[in-house]
Design a protein around this motif. Structure first.
Motif, PDB file in Angstrom:
ATOM      1  N   TYR A   1       3.248 124.065  43.219  1.00  0.00           N
ATOM      2  CA  TYR A   1       4.299 124.630  43.695  1.00  0.00           C
ATOM      3  C   TYR A   1       5.161 123.735  45.604  1.00  0.00           C
ATOM      4  O   TYR A   1       5.981 123.551  45.243  1.00  0.00           O
ATOM      5  CB  TYR A   1       4.062 126.488  44.321  1.00  0.00           C
ATOM      6  CG  TYR A   1       4.264 126.815  42.675  1.00  0.00           C
ATOM      7  CD1 TYR A   1       5.587 127.547  42.440  1.00  0.00           C
ATOM      8  CD2 TYR A   1       3.796 127.039  41.962  1.00  0.00           C
ATOM      9  CE1 TYR A   1       5.670 127.827  41.134  1.00  0.00           C
ATOM     10  CE2 TYR A   1       3.797 127.457  40.774  1.00  0.00           C
ATOM     11  CZ  TYR A   1       4.693 128.017  40.737  1.00  0.00           C
ATOM     12  OH  TYR A   1       5.498 128.966  39.546  1.00  0.00           O
ATOM     13  N   VAL A   2       4.360 123.968  46.260  1.00  0.00           N
ATOM     14  CA  VAL A   2       4.713 123.381  47.548  1.00  0.00           C
ATOM     15  C   VAL A   2       4.871 121.989  47.585  1.00  0.00           C
ATOM     16  O   VAL A   2       5.661 120.958  47.673  1.00  0.00           O
ATOM     17  CB  VAL A   2       3.737 123.385  48.050  1.00  0.00           C
ATOM     18  CG1 VAL A   2       3.344 125.187  48.438  1.00  0.00           C
ATOM     19  CG2 VAL A   2       2.603 122.521  47.959  1.00  0.00           C
ATOM     20  N   LYS A   3       4.417 120.791  46.254  1.00  0.00           N
ATOM     21  CA  LYS A   3       4.700 119.658  46.224  1.00  0.00           C
ATOM     22  C   LYS A   3       5.865 118.934  44.800  1.00  0.00           C
ATOM     23  O   LYS A   3       5.712 118.318  44.813  1.00  0.00           O
ATOM     24  CB  LYS A   3       3.618 118.825  45.864  1.00  0.00           C
ATOM     25  CG  LYS A   3       2.137 118.465  47.074  1.00  0.00           C
ATOM     26  CD  LYS A   3       3.095 118.842  48.284  1.00  0.00           C
ATOM     27  CE  LYS A   3       2.578 116.164  48.450  1.00  0.00           C
ATOM     28  NZ  LYS A   3       3.353 116.655  49.867  1.00  0.00           N
ATOM     29  N   ALA A   4       6.069 120.194  44.351  1.00  0.00           N
ATOM     30  CA  ALA A   4       6.926 119.790  43.601  1.00  0.00           C
ATOM     31  C   ALA A   4       6.328 119.486  42.121  1.00  0.00           C
ATOM     32  O   ALA A   4       6.856 118.134  41.409  1.00  0.00           O
ATOM     33  CB  ALA A   4       8.119 119.505  42.940  1.00  0.00           C
ATOM     34  N   ASP A   5       4.964 119.006  41.402  1.00  0.00           N
ATOM     35  CA  ASP A   5       3.900 117.908  41.321  1.00  0.00           C
ATOM     36  C   ASP A   5       3.849 119.153  40.252  1.00  0.00           C
ATOM     37  O   ASP A   5       2.530 119.774  39.801  1.00  0.00           O
ATOM     38  CB  ASP A   5       3.003 118.033  42.271  1.00  0.00           C
ATOM     39  CG  ASP A   5       1.928 116.814  41.212  1.00  0.00           C
ATOM     40  OD1 ASP A   5       2.280 116.054  40.662  1.00  0.00           O
ATOM     41  OD2 ASP A   5       0.203 116.875  42.019  1.00  0.00           O
ATOM     42  N   GLN A   6       4.414 118.271  39.016  1.00  0.00           N
ATOM     43  CA  GLN A   6       3.872 119.063  37.092  1.00  0.00           C
ATOM     44  C   GLN A   6       2.668 118.377  36.868  1.00  0.00           C
ATOM     45  O   GLN A   6       1.743 119.170  36.394  1.00  0.00           O
ATOM     46  CB  GLN A   6       4.397 118.622  36.149  1.00  0.00           C
ATOM     47  CG  GLN A   6       4.848 119.007  34.972  1.00  0.00           C
ATOM     48  CD  GLN A   6       4.967 120.592  34.953  1.00  0.00           C
ATOM     49  OE1 GLN A   6       5.303 121.089  35.134  1.00  0.00           O
ATOM     50  NE2 GLN A   6       3.862 121.314  33.969  1.00  0.00           N
TER      51      GLN A   6
ATOM     52  N   VAL B   1      -6.559 127.423  40.948  1.00  0.00           N
ATOM     53  CA  VAL B   1      -5.628 127.618  42.177  1.00  0.00           C
ATOM     54  C   VAL B   1      -5.287 127.240  42.764  1.00  0.00           C
ATOM     55  O   VAL B   1      -4.007 127.231  42.808  1.00  0.00           O
ATOM     56  CB  VAL B   1      -6.721 129.008  42.441  1.00  0.00           C
ATOM     57  CG1 VAL B   1      -5.780 129.648  43.546  1.00  0.00           C
ATOM     58  CG2 VAL B   1      -7.442 130.038  41.212  1.00  0.00           C
ATOM     59  N   ALA B   2      -6.544 125.846  43.485  1.00  0.00           N
ATOM     60  CA  ALA B   2      -6.037 125.453  44.607  1.00  0.00           C
ATOM     61  C   ALA B   2      -5.146 124.551  43.819  1.00  0.00           C
ATOM     62  O   ALA B   2      -3.485 123.681  44.512  1.00  0.00           O
ATOM     63  CB  ALA B   2      -6.923 124.256  44.955  1.00  0.00           C
ATOM     64  N   LEU B   3      -5.331 124.131  43.027  1.00  0.00           N
ATOM     65  CA  LEU B   3      -4.235 122.645  41.803  1.00  0.00           C
ATOM     66  C   LEU B   3      -2.494 123.701  41.828  1.00  0.00           C
ATOM     67  O   LEU B   3      -1.288 123.250  41.869  1.00  0.00           O
ATOM     68  CB  LEU B   3      -4.697 122.585  40.922  1.00  0.00           C
ATOM     69  CG  LEU B   3      -5.568 121.090  41.930  1.00  0.00           C
ATOM     70  CD1 LEU B   3      -6.683 120.830  39.913  1.00  0.00           C
ATOM     71  CD2 LEU B   3      -4.794 119.412  41.735  1.00  0.00           C
ATOM     72  N   HIS B   4      -2.195 124.309  41.624  1.00  0.00           N
ATOM     73  CA  HIS B   4      -1.675 125.938  41.219  1.00  0.00           C
ATOM     74  C   HIS B   4      -0.809 125.672  42.391  1.00  0.00           C
ATOM     75  O   HIS B   4       0.904 125.628  42.110  1.00  0.00           O
ATOM     76  CB  HIS B   4      -1.790 126.944  40.054  1.00  0.00           C
ATOM     77  CG  HIS B   4      -0.793 128.306  40.239  1.00  0.00           C
ATOM     78  ND1 HIS B   4      -0.284 128.669  38.902  1.00  0.00           N
ATOM     79  CD2 HIS B   4      -0.458 128.563  41.171  1.00  0.00           C
ATOM     80  CE1 HIS B   4       0.580 129.014  40.017  1.00  0.00           C
ATOM     81  NE2 HIS B   4       0.311 129.390  40.520  1.00  0.00           N
ATOM     82  N   HIS B   5      -0.963 126.141  43.640  1.00  0.00           N
ATOM     83  CA  HIS B   5      -0.316 126.350  44.535  1.00  0.00           C
ATOM     84  C   HIS B   5      -0.019 124.688  44.775  1.00  0.00           C
ATOM     85  O   HIS B   5       1.153 124.115  45.232  1.00  0.00           O
ATOM     86  CB  HIS B   5      -1.562 126.569  45.635  1.00  0.00           C
ATOM     87  CG  HIS B   5      -1.404 128.602  45.616  1.00  0.00           C
ATOM     88  ND1 HIS B   5      -0.317 128.986  45.195  1.00  0.00           N
ATOM     89  CD2 HIS B   5      -3.088 128.838  45.736  1.00  0.00           C
ATOM     90  CE1 HIS B   5      -1.178 130.792  44.998  1.00  0.00           C
ATOM     91  NE2 HIS B   5      -2.776 130.521  44.899  1.00  0.00           N
TER      92      HIS B   5
END
Length: 688
Positions: free
Chosen positions: A613-618, A606-610
């Motif tokens: 999004y905020v870092k545009a990090d695939q 959940v943390a990595l998912h969010h």
């Protein structure tokens, strides 16, 4: 013998009586971090289980345990030591030395059969021989953990490709690494877990070398090198430099869906003659090889002819993620929902015993009652119904469950009971009920006959207010639906309620922001599921408000959180956060020890998912998906499930490496899977 082996890079202290290592320091590092457990930093651990001591199974005459502890010192100086231990027909020789100008520390354990008959050290469980390696992995308190303790990421199930990466919990200075350079390991075990130290220590680690049968005068060895490193990339690079049998695996995904192709890329101890499950590898660049298959599942063996090296990786393969979740939903309805009309229990979701094949109604401990973590099953049903609104069976089941929750797990003011009839306050329970109300509100479930006609939104409001009235601001809450509820209120609630919820969440987030890494202790002194909620809450506040301070605070939490994750080539371990007590509290067999995977590791997802999004990090998004998929190992195609995968070969002498029989609280993994899918759909609609 000499009390120490010392160089510019290592300071290693010994116990003069047993020859055990009691300290490993880095003289060039700040602080006073001892990387092994010793009488000074872990006085609760038995003196007989210090580093380098061990046991062998020499048969029934010695009750299958003979411990080496009284050495004969062959030689000793300030750069090396050679010790011998005699156990009946077995001579154990331990050679230790500094090499590479003192930059590496080597240990070699030789096992020589000096008797006249064959000696079989290959017991059925693989635990007939063990070397104690008590890594300093303990949660004494937050300050001590962040300064003087380390996460032990153990890869001992890989045969000749085995290693341990120690990661200092607070990220201070270089970390300690260990890579096997001779011989092979079968796995690891855990000892010294009990109700005194509870959940705050991983116990004593034991590494199990593969020795097998020794003929008279035959000798076999296992050895490793220890070194300092900075991060995972540096760790793997140094492993490759020090060990001729090390293989670095580059595997995009450890859990495959359907006939998805598994691609194993390898560097290190591989060449054109290497095979993977009997299949030839293909060279794709200098020193890099690859093998692919759409059928691989379970243990995958990597062999190189003319070498003694045989490494293993572990992959999982699912028929279909969608079918697996659907089967689990049906299983819960058919097997785990209480049908007892006219009683308070009617409609509840309960713990299921896969051995007895019925609800474990006899087991009423808090961690097995009809409330608490079991609410995750209800949220799963609500999320599934939202995606499948025509599923009448799920609708009927959820209506019964929601009525049970509103009537039996909450009072009229929103107070959340700790279980049926239990008014003991446990604040962890409130966020889960809040999440349930929002998840139900997002469906078209008929709730008119529930609790005097109060809507799920009204129930959410009461629960939220009661949570903060009861002291929720000081909790690091697992599953507090900050972003989900604020979005819902923004679309369907009143402006006043939206502002009220936002105010409460922001005040809560501010407390977490101000504390930084000064984590309070809760049910465990320091753990992954204290750090993860802090990261998630700050990230969700940032996603809703876009205020930079929340992201700045989340960055600090993410650094601490990700240190709990390892990179072992096993779908049960790769990127899965360390947890090691849940089998005892939630399982049928009351087993302590590492639980890999464990559903609360999906909090990291959940943390990595969010964060993605905020870092545009695939890359973060891929890791989040991988963690979710890894946890699907807790579920079977027929919908049955296990609350804990006990990973070590044994724990306190009891056989491990199996799924606990209870289906209890593991459905949070599926809940998070559906929640992240829902959030992705929200983002795709242009709401971000």
């Amino acid at each position: 013998m000499a009390a120490q082996i010392v160089s510019e890079h290592f300071s290693i202290g010994f116990d003069n009586t047993t020859g055990a290592i009691v300290s490993i320091y880095n003289p060039g590092s700040e602080g006073d971090m001892n990387w092994v457990s010793s009488p000074d930093n872990a006085p609760w651990q038995p003196l007989g289980s210090r580093w380098g001591m061990g046991y062998v199974d020499l048969g029934a005459d010695v009750l299958h345990r003979a411990y080496w502890k009284n050495p004969f010192v062959v030689s000793s100086d300030d750069t090396s030591a050679i010790l011998e231990y005699k156990l009946g027909p077995l001579l154990i020789k331990v050679a230790r030395s500094l090499k590479d100008d003192g930059k590496t520390f080597h240990e070699l354990y030789s096992f020589n059969n000096v008797g006249t008959e064959d000696l079989d050290l290959d017991g059925p469980q693989g635990t007939s021989i063990a070397i104690f390696t008590p890594f300093n992995d303990h949660y004494t308190n937050t300050k001590d953990a962040l300064q003087r303790r380390a996460h032990a990421h153990v890869w001992a199930n890989g045969g000749s490709n085995a290693w341990v990466k120690m990661t200092q919990m607070g990220g201070h200075g270089p970390d300690l690494g260990l890579v096997v350079t001779e011989g092979s390991l079968r796995g690891y075990s855990i000892e010294s877990r009990d109700r005194i130290t509870m959940s705050n220590t991983r116990g004593v680690f034991l590494l199990h070398p593969i020795i097998g049968k020794l003929a008279p005068n035959e000798q076999k060895t296992v050895g490793w090198s220890m070194f300092w490193h900075n991060d995972w990339d540096d760790f793997f690079e140094k492993c490759a430099e020090l060990s001729k049998q090390f293989i670095h695996f580059h595997i995009p995904c450890y859990t495959l869906n359907g006939d998805e192709v598994a691609a194993l890329q390898m560097t290190g101890a591989v060449n054109e003659n290497t095979t993977v499950n009997g299949q030839s590898v293909v060279c794709v660049g200098k020193g890099r090889y690859i093998a692919k298959s759409d059928t691989w599942k379970g243990s995958i063996e990597v062999k190189t002819p003319c070498k003694v090296y045989s490494a293993k990786v572990y992959l999982n393969r699912l028929e279909s993620v969608e079918k697996l979740v659907a089967s689990r939903v049906r299983f819960v309805i058919d097997k785990q929902q209480v049908s007892d009309p006219g009683t308070p229990r009617d409609g509840a979701y309960a713990v299921y015993d896969n051995q007895a094949q019925l609800i474990s109604s006899w087991d009423t401990d808090n961690d097995r009652n009809l409330g608490r973590e079991r609410v995750g099953m209800g949220i799963l049903m609500a999320r599934w119904l939202r995606q499948h609104p025509d599923d009448g069976k799920v609708r009927n089941s959820l209506e019964k469950y929601y009525k049970f929750v509103c009537a039996e797990l909450q009072d009229q003011n929103g107070y959340v009971l700790n279980g049926l009839g239990s008014w003991e306050k446990r604040l962890y329970n409130w966020p889960w009920i809040m999440q349930l109300h929002i998840a139900v509100a997002l469906t078209d479930l008929d709730t008119t006959g529930v609790n005097g006609g109060e809507s799920p939104l009204e129930r959410f409001e009461k629960t939220m207010e009661n949570f903060y009235n009861e002291g929720g601001r000081d909790l690091y809450p697992i599953g507090l639906p900050v972003l989900e509820s604020l979005r819902y209120l923004q679309s369907f609630g009143t402006k006043n309620l939206l502002e009220r919820a936002k105010k409460l969440f922001l005040e809560h987030g501010q407390r977490i922001l101000e504390r930084g890494v000064d984590y309070p202790s809760f049910e465990v002194n320091f753990e992954q599921s204290i750090v993860a909620p802090a990261a998630i809450m700050l990230l969700e506040l940032y996603r809703f408000t876009e205020e930079p301070k929340w992201l700045d605070g989340a960055e600090l939490q993410m650094k601490t959180l990700l240190r709990f994750q390892g990179k072992q080539p096993d779908y049960r371990l790769h990127d899965i956060a360390i947890r090691h007590w849940d089998g005892y509290w939630f399982g049928k067999d009351r087993m302590w020890g590492d639980t890999f995977p464990h559903y609360w590791s999906t909090l990291d997802a959940v943390a990595l998912h969010h964060y993605s999004y905020v870092k545009a990090d695939q890359g973060s998004k891929n890791r989040a998906d991988s963690i979710i998929l890894g946890n699907l190992a807790l579920f079977s195609p027929d919908g049955s499930a296990s609350c804990a995968w006990i990973y070590p070969l044994s724990v306190n002498g009891r056989t491990g490496h199996y799924k606990d029989p209870y289906a209890n609280d593991q459905d949070w993994a599926l809940n998070h899977l559906l929640y992240l899918k829902q959030d992705d759909e929200f983002g795709q609609k242009g709401h971000e």
